[in-house]
Design a protein around this motif. Structure first.
Motif, short mmCIF file in Angstrom:
data_model
loop_
_atom_site.label_atom_id
_atom_site.label_comp_id
_atom_site.label_asym_id
_atom_site.label_seq_id
_atom_site.Cartn_x
_atom_site.Cartn_y
_atom_site.Cartn_z
N ALA A 1 0.83 -1.20 0.00
CA ALA A 1 0.00 0.00 0.00
C ALA A 1 0.86 1.25 0.00
N GLY A 2 0.28 2.37 -0.44
CA GLY A 2 0.98 3.64 -0.43
C GLY A 2 1.54 3.97 0.94
N GLY A 3 2.81 4.33 0.98
CA GLY A 3 3.47 4.67 2.22
C GLY A 3 4.00 3.49 3.01
N GLY A 4 3.67 2.26 2.57
CA GLY A 4 4.11 1.07 3.30
C GLY A 4 5.41 0.52 2.77
N GLY A 5 5.95 -0.48 3.49
CA GLY A 5 7.17 -1.10 3.01
C GLY A 5 7.84 -1.97 4.05
N PHE A 6 8.94 -2.57 3.63
CA PHE A 6 9.73 -3.47 4.47
C PHE A 6 10.87 -2.66 5.08
N GLY A 7 10.91 -2.57 6.40
CA GLY A 7 12.01 -1.90 7.07
C GLY A 7 13.31 -2.66 6.91
N ALA A 8 14.40 -2.08 7.37
CA ALA A 8 15.72 -2.70 7.22
C ALA A 8 15.74 -4.10 7.84
N HIS A 9 16.20 -5.08 7.05
CA HIS A 9 16.28 -6.46 7.51
C HIS A 9 17.43 -7.15 6.79
N PRO A 10 17.99 -8.21 7.39
CA PRO A 10 19.20 -8.82 6.83
C PRO A 10 18.92 -9.95 5.84
N HIS A 11 19.88 -10.18 4.94
CA HIS A 11 19.92 -11.34 4.05
C HIS A 11 21.36 -11.80 3.93
N ASP A 12 21.56 -13.08 3.68
CA ASP A 12 22.88 -13.56 3.30
C ASP A 12 22.72 -14.78 2.40
N ASN A 13 23.71 -15.00 1.53
CA ASN A 13 23.78 -16.17 0.66
C ASN A 13 22.45 -16.48 -0.03
N MET A 14 21.94 -15.46 -0.71
CA MET A 14 20.75 -15.62 -1.52
C MET A 14 20.80 -14.62 -2.66
N GLU A 15 20.34 -15.04 -3.84
CA GLU A 15 20.20 -14.14 -4.98
C GLU A 15 18.75 -13.63 -4.98
N VAL B 1 14.46 -4.12 -13.50
CA VAL B 1 14.73 -5.35 -12.75
C VAL B 1 15.90 -5.05 -11.82
N GLN B 2 15.80 -5.51 -10.59
CA GLN B 2 16.86 -5.31 -9.60
C GLN B 2 17.35 -6.67 -9.13
N ILE B 3 18.66 -6.78 -8.87
CA ILE B 3 19.18 -8.00 -8.27
C ILE B 3 20.18 -7.66 -7.18
N MET B 4 20.11 -8.41 -6.09
CA MET B 4 21.09 -8.34 -5.01
C MET B 4 21.66 -9.73 -4.79
N SER B 5 22.98 -9.84 -4.84
CA SER B 5 23.65 -11.04 -4.37
C SER B 5 24.03 -10.76 -2.92
N ALA B 6 23.29 -11.35 -1.99
CA ALA B 6 23.47 -11.01 -0.58
C ALA B 6 24.81 -11.48 -0.04
N GLY B 7 25.32 -12.60 -0.55
CA GLY B 7 26.65 -13.07 -0.19
C GLY B 7 26.88 -13.15 1.30
N THR B 8 27.97 -12.52 1.76
CA THR B 8 28.36 -12.60 3.17
C THR B 8 27.39 -11.88 4.10
N GLY B 9 26.49 -11.07 3.52
CA GLY B 9 25.46 -10.45 4.34
C GLY B 9 25.31 -8.96 4.10
N LEU B 10 24.05 -8.52 4.12
CA LEU B 10 23.74 -7.10 4.02
C LEU B 10 22.37 -6.86 4.64
N GLN B 11 22.05 -5.60 4.81
CA GLN B 11 20.71 -5.21 5.24
C GLN B 11 20.12 -4.30 4.17
N HIS B 12 18.80 -4.42 3.96
CA HIS B 12 18.17 -3.52 3.01
C HIS B 12 16.73 -3.25 3.43
#
Length: 238
Positions: free
Chosen positions: A50-64, A91-102
């Motif tokens: 929804a407008g104004g909504g979204g996913f706050g900062a959260h971690p990922h690792d070892n995932m495309e 199209v966007q891609i993130m290789s999370a690798g050793t770890g990041l937050q987004h």
């Protein structure tokens, strides 16, 4: 040849108000033992924020992680310093690798955004995190496969840390378009964004999906105008 058919009506569903999400594979609180993954494809979520909504900062690792906006725009920010808008056609891609937050938020305060969130197991673990995005010309996929993700730079897609290919086609009615896997032994998961197609005699309608493995050529015919996403992934060693 083996096939698995996933009708849209059998997807998992979670509505959190700000997020209305449909899951092709087990995700979060929705668990279906027959739908854990298709080869290296682990997640395919069809999300409306929804407008104004979204996913706050959260971690990922070892995932495309691939994001494809279908309507609207996303505002992306991550711990590696990227701060981007991802628009319809991108199209966007993130290789999370050793770890990041987004974080990912609807770029609009009033209008919803609909996007596909797709996760693929990586080929090599613990690589340096990598981010990229690209705008693709919709005319280039008219009755033709347009590669948007591939480990081969010559394909023109975004690089992925896996022997996997994402391709999209916008088909007129009664078009025959075969898919030939790039990598031997890979399976292909066909997700119908809009319209209706026939895949080896199986009708596949809007938001349905069909996974095909053990075939060198997958025969597709559009029963009506259709927008199709093909996700080619390794099937073994997962």
């Amino acid at each position: 040849m083996e096939t698995v058919f996933h009708p849209s009506t059998e997807r998992g569903h979670a509505n959190h108000g700000w997020l209305d999400s449909y899951h092709s594979f087990s995700f979060s609180s929705w668990y279906e033992p027959s739908k854990i993954h298709f080869g290296a494809l682990r997640v395919l979520n069809d999300d409306v924020v929804a407008g104004g909504g979204g996913f706050g900062a959260h971690p990922h690792d070892n995932m495309e992680i691939v994001s494809i906006p279908l309507k609207g725009s996303l505002a992306h920010k991550d711990s590696t310093g990227n701060e981007k808008f991802i628009n319809t056609g991108d199209v966007q891609i993130m290789s999370a690798g050793t770890g990041l937050q987004h974080s990912e938020y609807n770029a609009s305060k009033t209008e919803p955004v609909n996007f596909l969130q797709i996760w693929v197991f990586p080929k090599v673990n613990n690589i340096k995190p990598h981010y990229d995005q690209k705008t693709f010309d919709s005319d280039a996929r008219k009755n033709n496969w347009q590669i948007v993700v591939s480990p081969d730079e010559k394909d023109g897609g975004l690089w992925i840390n896996q022997d996997a290919v994402f391709a999209r086609a916008s088909l007129d009615q009664n078009i025959k378009l075969n898919y030939v896997p790039k990598f031997a032994g890979n399976g292909v998961y066909l997700f119908v964004i809009e319209g209706s197609i026939d895949v080896n005699g199986q009708d596949v309608n809007k938001r349905d999906a069909i996974g095909v493995s053990g075939s060198q050529t997958i025969e597709i015919k559009s029963l009506e105008a259709a927008d199709v996403l093909a996700i080619e992934v390794p099937m073994g060693g997962i």
